[in-house]
Scaffold this motif. Structure first.
Motif, PDB file in Angstrom:
ATOM      1  N   MET A   1       0.845  -1.182   0.000  1.00  0.00           N
ATOM      2  CA  MET A   1       0.000   0.000   0.000  1.00  0.00           C
ATOM      3  C   MET A   1       0.893   1.249   0.000  1.00  0.00           C
ATOM      4  N   VAL A   2       0.511   2.234  -0.789  1.00  0.00           N
ATOM      5  CA  VAL A   2       1.266   3.472  -0.895  1.00  0.00           C
ATOM      6  C   VAL A   2       0.967   4.351   0.318  1.00  0.00           C
ATOM      7  N   PRO A   3       2.011   4.888   0.978  1.00  0.00           N
ATOM      8  CA  PRO A   3       1.764   5.727   2.161  1.00  0.00           C
ATOM      9  C   PRO A   3       1.362   7.155   1.763  1.00  0.00           C
ATOM     10  N   CYS A   4       0.157   7.299   1.278  1.00  0.00           N
ATOM     11  CA  CYS A   4      -0.361   8.597   0.847  1.00  0.00           C
ATOM     12  C   CYS A   4      -1.535   8.960   1.750  1.00  0.00           C
ATOM     13  N   HIS A   5      -1.618  10.220   2.146  1.00  0.00           N
ATOM     14  CA  HIS A   5      -2.710  10.635   3.037  1.00  0.00           C
ATOM     15  C   HIS A   5      -4.065  10.636   2.324  1.00  0.00           C
ATOM     16  N   ARG A   6      -4.068  10.785   1.007  1.00  0.00           N
ATOM     17  CA  ARG A   6      -5.278  10.729   0.174  1.00  0.00           C
ATOM     18  C   ARG A   6      -6.360  11.729   0.576  1.00  0.00           C
ATOM     19  N   LYS A   7      -5.932  12.916   0.980  1.00  0.00           N
ATOM     20  CA  LYS A   7      -6.910  13.954   1.295  1.00  0.00           C
ATOM     21  C   LYS A   7      -7.595  14.372   0.005  1.00  0.00           C
ATOM     22  N   LYS A   8      -8.905  14.348   0.011  1.00  0.00           N
ATOM     23  CA  LYS A   8      -9.668  14.599  -1.213  1.00  0.00           C
ATOM     24  C   LYS A   8      -9.364  15.959  -1.835  1.00  0.00           C
ATOM     25  N   GLU A   9      -9.129  16.984  -1.008  1.00  0.00           N
ATOM     26  CA  GLU A   9      -8.859  18.312  -1.551  1.00  0.00           C
ATOM     27  C   GLU A   9      -7.481  18.408  -2.211  1.00  0.00           C
ATOM     28  N   ARG A  10      -6.629  17.426  -1.952  1.00  0.00           N
ATOM     29  CA  ARG A  10      -5.293  17.427  -2.558  1.00  0.00           C
ATOM     30  C   ARG A  10      -5.149  16.396  -3.673  1.00  0.00           C
ATOM     31  N   CYS A  11      -6.235  15.726  -4.011  1.00  0.00           N
ATOM     32  CA  CYS A  11      -6.224  14.760  -5.109  1.00  0.00           C
ATOM     33  C   CYS A  11      -6.637  15.457  -6.404  1.00  0.00           C
ATOM     34  N   LEU A  12      -6.039  15.036  -7.495  1.00  0.00           N
ATOM     35  CA  LEU A  12      -6.367  15.606  -8.802  1.00  0.00           C
ATOM     36  C   LEU A  12      -7.679  15.023  -9.308  1.00  0.00           C
ATOM     37  N   CYS A  22      -2.848  11.640  -3.806  1.00  0.00           N
ATOM     38  CA  CYS A  22      -2.721  13.090  -3.818  1.00  0.00           C
ATOM     39  C   CYS A  22      -1.874  13.537  -5.015  1.00  0.00           C
ATOM     40  N   ALA A  23      -1.903  14.822  -5.293  1.00  0.00           N
ATOM     41  CA  ALA A  23      -1.185  15.369  -6.447  1.00  0.00           C
ATOM     42  C   ALA A  23       0.321  15.107  -6.336  1.00  0.00           C
ATOM     43  N   ARG A  24       0.879  15.218  -5.148  1.00  0.00           N
ATOM     44  CA  ARG A  24       2.321  15.017  -4.965  1.00  0.00           C
ATOM     45  C   ARG A  24       2.709  13.561  -5.242  1.00  0.00           C
ATOM     46  N   CYS A  25       1.972  12.619  -4.707  1.00  0.00           N
ATOM     47  CA  CYS A  25       2.267  11.198  -4.946  1.00  0.00           C
ATOM     48  C   CYS A  25       2.035  10.819  -6.410  1.00  0.00           C
ATOM     49  N   THR A  26       1.004  11.408  -7.022  1.00  0.00           N
ATOM     50  CA  THR A  26       0.768  11.178  -8.447  1.00  0.00           C
ATOM     51  C   THR A  26       1.961  11.672  -9.249  1.00  0.00           C
ATOM     52  N   ASN A  72      -0.337  24.481  -3.773  1.00  0.00           N
ATOM     53  CA  ASN A  72      -1.510  24.146  -4.572  1.00  0.00           C
ATOM     54  C   ASN A  72      -1.224  22.846  -5.321  1.00  0.00           C
ATOM     55  N   ASN A  73      -2.254  22.265  -5.889  1.00  0.00           N
ATOM     56  CA  ASN A  73      -2.096  20.952  -6.511  1.00  0.00           C
ATOM     57  C   ASN A  73      -1.160  20.967  -7.712  1.00  0.00           C
ATOM     58  N   LEU A  74      -1.140  22.042  -8.482  1.00  0.00           N
ATOM     59  CA  LEU A  74      -0.228  22.105  -9.626  1.00  0.00           C
ATOM     60  C   LEU A  74       1.219  22.100  -9.153  1.00  0.00           C
ATOM     61  N   LEU A  75       1.531  22.873  -8.123  1.00  0.00           N
ATOM     62  CA  LEU A  75       2.889  22.893  -7.580  1.00  0.00           C
ATOM     63  C   LEU A  75       3.247  21.545  -6.969  1.00  0.00           C
ATOM     64  N   ARG A  76       2.300  20.932  -6.277  1.00  0.00           N
ATOM     65  CA  ARG A  76       2.544  19.603  -5.702  1.00  0.00           C
ATOM     66  C   ARG A  76       2.832  18.580  -6.804  1.00  0.00           C
ATOM     67  N   LEU A  77       2.069  18.644  -7.883  1.00  0.00           N
ATOM     68  CA  LEU A  77       2.265  17.718  -9.001  1.00  0.00           C
ATOM     69  C   LEU A  77       3.642  17.925  -9.639  1.00  0.00           C
ATOM     70  N   LEU A  78       3.998  19.175  -9.919  1.00  0.00           N
ATOM     71  CA  LEU A  78       5.280  19.465 -10.580  1.00  0.00           C
ATOM     72  C   LEU A  78       6.475  19.091  -9.706  1.00  0.00           C
ATOM     73  N   THR A  79       6.416  19.432  -8.421  1.00  0.00           N
ATOM     74  CA  THR A  79       7.536  19.069  -7.548  1.00  0.00           C
ATOM     75  C   THR A  79       7.585  17.553  -7.343  1.00  0.00           C
ATOM     76  N   GLY A  80       6.443  16.898  -7.379  1.00  0.00           N
ATOM     77  CA  GLY A  80       6.413  15.433  -7.295  1.00  0.00           C
ATOM     78  C   GLY A  80       7.070  14.793  -8.512  1.00  0.00           C
ATOM     79  N   ILE A  81       6.798  15.335  -9.703  1.00  0.00           N
ATOM     80  CA  ILE A  81       7.426  14.812 -10.927  1.00  0.00           C
ATOM     81  C   ILE A  81       8.941  14.970 -10.852  1.00  0.00           C
ATOM     82  N   LEU A  82       9.404  16.142 -10.418  1.00  0.00           N
ATOM     83  CA  LEU A  82      10.847  16.350 -10.280  1.00  0.00           C
ATOM     84  C   LEU A  82      11.454  15.361  -9.288  1.00  0.00           C
ATOM     85  N   CYS A  83      10.754  15.134  -8.195  1.00  0.00           N
ATOM     86  CA  CYS A  83      11.238  14.200  -7.180  1.00  0.00           C
ATOM     87  C   CYS A  83      11.298  12.774  -7.726  1.00  0.00           C
TER      88      CYS A  83
END
Length: 103
Positions: A1-12, A22-26, A72-83
């Motif tokens: 199982m992926v350790p993601c908090h899965r908060k609905k407001e942070r999911c894409l 969440c956007a960061r894990c995605t 915000n979700n866009l920043l979380r997504l972009l920094t997640g991709i870089l990571c």
């Protein structure tokens, strides 16, 4: 199982469907798509680059956690991709070094 908090407001949301991560894990998972490219094309990027690419996500998450600012979700997504790309570089680079020592 992926350790993601899965908060609905942070999911894409794509076409009305809320993604289960969440956007960061995605973003991290999308960044991992660079892994086979690095292997197939024998791209040897420096390990320091892999470490450096992890820093934006760490800073984004830390400054958000410390309530210095809101992310915000866009920043979380972009920094997640870089990571994810940075982690791919680290895994390939370290694995190749280990293999070169063994062989």
């Amino acid at each position: 199982m992926v350790p993601c908090h899965r908060k609905k407001e942070r999911c894409l949301t794509i076409r009305g469907y809320k993604l289960p991560l969440c956007a960061r894990c995605t973003g991290i998972l999308v960044g991992y798509l660079f892994f086979p490219i690095l292997i197939v094309f024998h791209l040897q990027l420096p390990i320091w680059l892999g470490l450096l690419l992890n820093m934006p996500m760490v800073l984004d998450g830390w400054t958000q956690k410390m309530n210095y600012r809101l992310s915000n979700n866009l920043l979380r997504l972009l920094t997640g991709i870089l990571c994810g790309f940075g982690q791919s570089i680290l895994i390939v680079g370290i694995s190749e070094r280990i293999i070169s020592y063994v062989l």
